[in-house]
Design an enzyme around this catalytic site. Structure first.
Site, short mmCIF file in Angstrom:
data_model
loop_
_atom_site.label_atom_id
_atom_site.label_comp_id
_atom_site.label_asym_id
_atom_site.label_seq_id
_atom_site.Cartn_x
_atom_site.Cartn_y
_atom_site.Cartn_z
N THR A 1 0.82 -1.22 0.00
CA THR A 1 0.00 0.00 0.00
C THR A 1 0.85 1.27 0.00
O THR A 1 0.32 2.37 -0.11
CB THR A 1 -0.94 0.04 1.23
N ASP B 1 6.01 2.81 -3.25
CA ASP B 1 6.69 1.88 -4.14
C ASP B 1 5.85 0.63 -4.37
O ASP B 1 5.78 0.11 -5.49
CB ASP B 1 8.04 1.46 -3.55
N ASP C 1 1.58 -9.19 9.99
CA ASP C 1 2.33 -8.34 10.91
C ASP C 1 3.79 -8.75 10.78
O ASP C 1 4.18 -9.84 11.19
CB ASP C 1 1.81 -8.56 12.34
N LEU D 1 9.28 -4.61 0.78
CA LEU D 1 9.30 -3.15 0.86
C LEU D 1 8.73 -2.64 2.19
O LEU D 1 8.94 -1.48 2.54
CB LEU D 1 8.46 -2.55 -0.29
N GLN E 1 9.24 0.44 8.74
CA GLN E 1 9.03 1.79 9.29
C GLN E 1 10.05 2.64 8.54
O GLN E 1 11.24 2.57 8.82
CB GLN E 1 9.27 1.75 10.80
N THR F 1 18.86 0.86 1.15
CA THR F 1 18.69 2.31 1.05
C THR F 1 20.02 3.05 1.07
O THR F 1 20.99 2.59 1.69
CB THR F 1 17.82 2.82 2.21
N GLU G 1 20.51 5.44 2.86
CA GLU G 1 20.75 5.78 4.27
C GLU G 1 21.87 4.92 4.88
O GLU G 1 22.45 5.29 5.89
CB GLU G 1 19.47 5.60 5.08
N TYR H 1 16.95 4.03 11.97
CA TYR H 1 16.45 3.47 10.71
C TYR H 1 17.61 2.92 9.88
O TYR H 1 17.56 1.79 9.38
CB TYR H 1 15.69 4.55 9.93
N LYS I 1 18.36 -0.93 8.75
CA LYS I 1 18.49 -1.30 7.33
C LYS I 1 19.85 -1.94 7.05
O LYS I 1 19.99 -2.77 6.15
CB LYS I 1 18.27 -0.06 6.45
N1 GDD Z 1 10.92 14.77 6.51
C1 GDD Z 1 11.46 16.00 6.55
N2 GDD Z 1 10.66 17.04 6.95
N3 GDD Z 1 12.75 16.17 6.19
C2 GDD Z 1 13.24 17.43 6.23
C3 GDD Z 1 12.48 18.54 6.63
C4 GDD Z 1 11.14 18.34 7.02
O1 GDD Z 1 10.39 19.26 7.40
N4 GDD Z 1 13.27 19.65 6.54
C5 GDD Z 1 14.46 19.25 6.10
N5 GDD Z 1 14.47 17.91 5.92
C6 GDD Z 1 15.63 17.11 5.47
C7 GDD Z 1 15.92 15.89 6.35
O2 GDD Z 1 16.63 16.29 7.53
C8 GDD Z 1 16.77 15.08 5.37
O3 GDD Z 1 18.10 15.52 5.41
C9 GDD Z 1 16.16 15.40 4.00
O4 GDD Z 1 15.34 16.57 4.19
C10 GDD Z 1 15.31 14.29 3.40
O5 GDD Z 1 14.38 13.87 4.38
P1 GDD Z 1 13.19 12.83 4.01
O6 GDD Z 1 12.41 13.35 2.86
O7 GDD Z 1 12.46 12.56 5.28
O8 GDD Z 1 13.93 11.55 3.47
P2 GDD Z 1 15.24 10.78 3.98
O9 GDD Z 1 16.34 11.07 3.00
O10 GDD Z 1 15.52 11.02 5.40
O11 GDD Z 1 14.78 9.26 3.84
C11 GDD Z 1 14.06 8.79 2.71
O12 GDD Z 1 14.93 8.30 1.73
C12 GDD Z 1 15.68 7.14 2.10
C13 GDD Z 1 16.59 6.78 0.93
O13 GDD Z 1 17.76 7.53 1.02
C14 GDD Z 1 13.09 7.72 3.19
O14 GDD Z 1 12.24 7.36 2.14
C15 GDD Z 1 13.84 6.48 3.63
O15 GDD Z 1 12.91 5.46 3.98
C16 GDD Z 1 14.74 6.03 2.49
O16 GDD Z 1 15.46 4.90 2.90
#
Ligand code: GDD
Length: 304
Positions: free
Chosen positions: A10, A13, A46, A68, A71, A113, A115, A136, A140
């Site tokens: 859901t 991806d 679950d 996929l 959390q 990821t 990450e 996280y 991973k």
């Molecule tokens: N969420 C969020 N909200 N992030 C923010 C904000 C805000 O208001 N302001 C700045 N950021 C910055 C975060 O600190 C981070 O450096 C960047 O924006 C991206 O945040 P996210 O969009 O939450 O994604 P992510 O990079 O932390 O993680 C996502 O991508 C990964 C792959 O690299 C997620 O989808 C993960 O599950 C995935 O593994």
């Protein structure tokens, strides 16, 4: 007919992947959580419960598994690290154990990821050392190595897709790109005037999710291994905001505020992926980069 099982069907991806596989003639099953609707191809599962994971693998007997479900909110993982480890790290091991015992012929895709790389300098390739920066990322990392271990120890057809950020109009509102595109639409409608973000300097390699689920499928059609999927381009959160606001003829600087509360205890500064291996071995080439992605997301949110 090939049968696929998608955990997290859901999500962004999962939904795109289900559509792609159905289009390619697969029978697609998915796992859903308690509050969601159960059908013959949507199974209550679950991922933190071993019996529940065993049951779904036994019922579906899949040819291909796309794992996929997790959390996936990095910021949230600092608030609930142990629940994150269970749903994101241990769950992969539960599923691998079920595959090993019940369906050892199944091909297994793990949603790894970027990450994992954390503070390792960009650009990152499959040989870049890992240094995760969040609960996280740590979870991973455990899942990544569990996949490698089950491949080496038991000969499972198990692969990691090390995907850099990938977004779309289906992206959850808690991720920065969708938070921004939804805010742009609300501001344009006159329902809001500002959006409050955290770290604007973080750089990401943002691609378009439908292209990445095609990459997942390509990975499972190949000999098992670990592949980066990324565009190879880098933009800051500030850049993304600039492109998103410009798509609605607005100036980001008039509407973006920052607050300490949105910052993470540790962040990942700079992710840019080198996906040469995927390009050479899988023929996977992404075409949509951040400026166009921002426009696609803003256009969709303004139309909604
Ligand atoms: N969420 C969020 N909200 N992030 C923010 C904000 C805000 O208001 N302001 C700045 N950021 C910055 C975060 O600190 C981070 O450096 C960047 O924006 C991206 O945040 P996210 O969009 O939450 O994604 P992510 O990079 O932390 O993680 C996502 O991508 C990964 C792959 O690299 C997620 O989808 C993960 O599950 C995935 O593994």
């Amino acid at each position: 007919m090939t049968t696929a099982l998608i955990t997290g069907i859901t999500g962004q991806d999962g939904s795109y992947l289900a559509e792609l596989l159905e289009h390619r003639g697969y029978t697609v099953h998915g796992t859903v959580r308690r509050h969601q609707q159960v059908t013959p191809t949507r199974h209550l599962c679950d991922l933190t419960d071993t019996a529940s994971v065993d049951k779904v693998v036994d019922e579906v007997r899949p040819d291909e598994i796309y794992h996929l479900g997790a959390q996936t909110h990095v910021g949230e993982s600092f608030k609930s690290p142990i629940a994150t480890f269970d749903a994101t790290g241990a769950a992969t091991l539960r599923l691998l154990e079920a595959v090993r015992r019940i369906a050892p012929q199944a091909r297994f895709y793990q949603a790894a990821t970027s990450e994992l790389f954390g503070i390792s300098p960009a650009p990152q390739s499959e040989s870049t050392p890992f240094h995760p920066r969040s609960p996280y990322g740590v979870a991973k990392l455990a899942a990544y190595w569990a996949v490698v271990n089950y491949r080496e120890a038991y000969g499972l057809h198990a692969s990691n897709g090390i995907l850099f950020n990938h977004e779309s109009p289906r992206r959850g509102a808690g991720f920065v790109t969708r938070k921004i595109s939804l805010a742009v639409a609300a501001i344009k409608r006159g329902d809001a005037d500002t959006v409050t973000l955290g770290n604007l300097d973080a750089r990401r390699d943002w691609g378009f999710a439908p292209e990445y689920v095609d990459g997942m499928h390509r990975i499972l059609q190949h000999a098992p291994g670990d592949y980066i999927l990324a565009t190879g381009t880098s933009y800051s959160v500030r850049d993304f905001a600039e492109h998103a606001f410009a798509a609605a003829d607005l100036d980001w600087a008039d509407h973006v505020r920052t607050a300490e509360a949105q910052q993470r205890p540790a962040d990942v500064p700079d992710l840019v992926g080198d996906s040469s291996r995927a390009r050479d071995e899988l023929g996977w080439v992404p075409t949509i980069h951040t400026p166009e992605l921002a426009r696609i997301m803003v256009t969709a949110d303004m139309a909604a």
